[in-house]
Design a protein around this motif. Sequence first.
Motif, mmCIF file in Angstrom:
data_model
loop_
_atom_site.group_PDB
_atom_site.id
_atom_site.type_symbol
_atom_site.label_atom_id
_atom_site.label_comp_id
_atom_site.label_asym_id
_atom_site.label_seq_id
_atom_site.Cartn_x
_atom_site.Cartn_y
_atom_site.Cartn_z
ATOM 1 N N GLY B 248 0.845 -1.192 0.000
ATOM 2 C CA GLY B 248 0.000 0.000 0.000
ATOM 3 C C GLY B 248 0.871 1.229 0.000
ATOM 4 O O GLY B 248 2.085 1.166 -0.097
ATOM 5 N N VAL B 249 0.207 2.354 0.151
ATOM 6 C CA VAL B 249 0.888 3.629 -0.003
ATOM 7 C C VAL B 249 1.384 4.117 1.351
ATOM 8 O O VAL B 249 0.728 3.928 2.371
ATOM 9 N N SER B 250 2.557 4.753 1.385
ATOM 10 C CA SER B 250 3.058 5.402 2.596
ATOM 11 C C SER B 250 3.278 6.882 2.303
ATOM 12 O O SER B 250 3.825 7.235 1.263
ATOM 13 N N SER B 266 -1.857 2.569 4.176
ATOM 14 C CA SER B 266 -3.233 2.284 3.764
ATOM 15 C C SER B 266 -3.484 0.787 3.615
ATOM 16 O O SER B 266 -4.438 0.394 2.981
ATOM 17 N N ASP B 270 -8.089 2.220 4.702
ATOM 18 C CA ASP B 270 -8.150 3.678 4.802
ATOM 19 C C ASP B 270 -6.760 4.223 5.129
ATOM 20 O O ASP B 270 -5.874 3.482 5.531
ATOM 21 N N GLN B 271 -6.592 5.521 4.944
ATOM 22 C CA GLN B 271 -5.282 6.129 5.197
ATOM 23 C C GLN B 271 -5.195 6.526 6.666
ATOM 24 O O GLN B 271 -5.751 7.535 7.073
ATOM 25 N N ASN B 290 -12.306 6.632 9.408
ATOM 26 C CA ASN B 290 -12.332 6.110 8.048
ATOM 27 C C ASN B 290 -11.847 7.141 7.051
ATOM 28 O O ASN B 290 -11.773 6.886 5.862
ATOM 29 N N ALA B 291 -11.521 8.325 7.564
ATOM 30 C CA ALA B 291 -11.129 9.427 6.693
ATOM 31 C C ALA B 291 -9.623 9.379 6.414
ATOM 32 O O ALA B 291 -8.923 8.478 6.852
ATOM 33 N N ILE B 292 -9.136 10.387 5.695
ATOM 34 C CA ILE B 292 -7.696 10.539 5.493
ATOM 35 C C ILE B 292 -7.085 11.088 6.777
ATOM 36 O O ILE B 292 -7.541 12.104 7.310
ATOM 37 N N VAL B 294 -3.194 12.167 7.944
ATOM 38 C CA VAL B 294 -1.885 12.313 7.286
ATOM 39 C C VAL B 294 -1.053 13.392 7.991
ATOM 40 O O VAL B 294 -1.578 14.192 8.766
#
Lengths: 176, 436
Positions: B248-250, B266, B270-271, B290-292, B294
């Motif tokens: 996944g993405v970091s 993610s 979710d992020q 459940n949102a972003i 960051v």
Amino acid sequence: MNKSIKGIVFLAMMATAGCSSQTAVTSPEKQESNVTPPATNVPAASASPVTSAPSPSGYGFDRWQTGPLGDAFFDFDSSALGADAQAQLKQNAGWLDNNSLTKVLIEGHCDSRGTAEYNLALGERRATTAKEYLKKLGVAPSRLEAVSFGEEKPFDTNTGEDAWAKNRRAHFVIKK
Amino acid sequence: MPLSRQVFSVVFMFLIALPLHLLAAEPGGEYIAIRKEGSGKIALAVSKLDSRTTEESKLAEHLDTIIHDGLDYIGAFSMISPPLNVKNKGEGEHLLINYGALDSVGAAVYVCGAVTTTSGTMTLAMEVYDTSGAKLLFRKTYNGQPQQFRATGYAFCSDLVEFLTGKKSVFGSKIVFVSNKTGFKEIYECDFDGHGVEQLTNSRTISLTPSLSPDGRYLAYTDFSSGRPALYIRDLSDGKTSAAEKSGVSIDPGWKNSREVATTLSFEGDQAIYLITTGGLVSRRLTNSNAIDVSPSFSPDGNKMAFVSTRNGSPQIFIQDLPSGQASRLTFSGRYNTQPSWSPLGDKIAYTTMDNGGQINIFVIGADGSGLIQLTANSAENESPSWSPDGSMIVFTSSRKGVKKLYIMNATGENQRPLLPMDGEQMQPCWSLFRQ
């Protein structure tokens, strides 16, 4: 211009491989391209289309989008799928259904506004939202991979809503 | 530094020589010149370094520039030209300082010294005098290789600033940042004043959001070498780099302490923000929405985390108390607030707001939500604030001249100026906490 040529070469390759549809080989003619001669020679190779999928349509397809899978576009700071995006994804799901061995990378992109770190997260939301929608439409999740480029790889590097709108997208890349 | 040190409030102004004598003359007390709020700068006269040989005089010239420019750069001093005949050779090694002449030009503190080289080693011998007290404040020698003249000059500046202000200084700290100078976004570092630029990555893809651990040993950054944005942690002592384990993405790492870095991952859909060990192992999930979620930035004690979340809709800054897990919203002004940076002094958080016209500006708010102030205005996009280790300055990205470049300003927003001349764009600066 360079993109158009690449698109034509790509489509030509697909056509010769015999896995393309009527759609794919005709789409270059729709582009604003003056490199038509090579493209007009291609249809002969597609004498036996495997599918009868409809022509790709949607935002930008008449002007600058290439390939059988169209981009899904988003509003600013949003990863919600509007009606147009849903229609595009349904069309893409149809193509994927007819090309069931193909795997795709779904790239989430953002316009240059806002901040880069948040946009990397937003781009991923866009990619994963598109992926989840395709899953709901029956595409096997193992064929779909989501990645984000945030604002790092804009399709159109100009400023202004016309360019930004093109950059807020989930873009589909067919994996080799 | 002893806590019992006597602190003198000294107002350094040209016309008040008399009170200076009274204030600074307390017998037995050590000397700290504290600038009163708004009272201006410490008036400092620095003589050119003495030298004997041609080689030494070249070194002295370099060191003169480094020391003068370095002390001028931090904004705490007003630099005064020393008067003629300010010092004379006294008995033995001792200098006779002409305090009267220094007083007459308004210099409160006087610095002089000499550079010598013996068999490849450079020695910088420095002396610092209090004009009004007519006494030597401290004397110190610094040894190093001649090519280390910059670090040697900074070492003296660092001691001088700590002695005069009682606070840690920025000398010796580093700034890491991203530049596309080569055509690819790679990570670079430079000294606190923009000198000594070095390229740290050569991925030839996209490298982003560098962040140095508080002890300066590890560099965490996001890199697209694998085709996706992934977290990499490099041990700068041996160059060994580990990648975070999860797929996944970091996005956008921020250090909690020198052993754990937080980043957005993610792999659970979710992020969310997770803690990662320096070896790249996920140790625990920190945010639950459940949102972003960051861009984590931690309070100096590591107990609180500022971050960006879309849990209420548009991106806003939140603070999470880590022991309890409770998160509360910090920003209520503006609908697009991102890039929090917690001051090393602990009391403030810098962040950016994008307004409806697309302009981005830097704001500072108290960690308790009070005292919101705007630091940049009417100059295109001003982004990515990061505090100096002493909390006195902020480095940031600005596109005020068209292309994104790094700028420095005081923590009050004053004295905004470019950090370094470099080709291409520069962005995402992160100021280290450590000093070499």
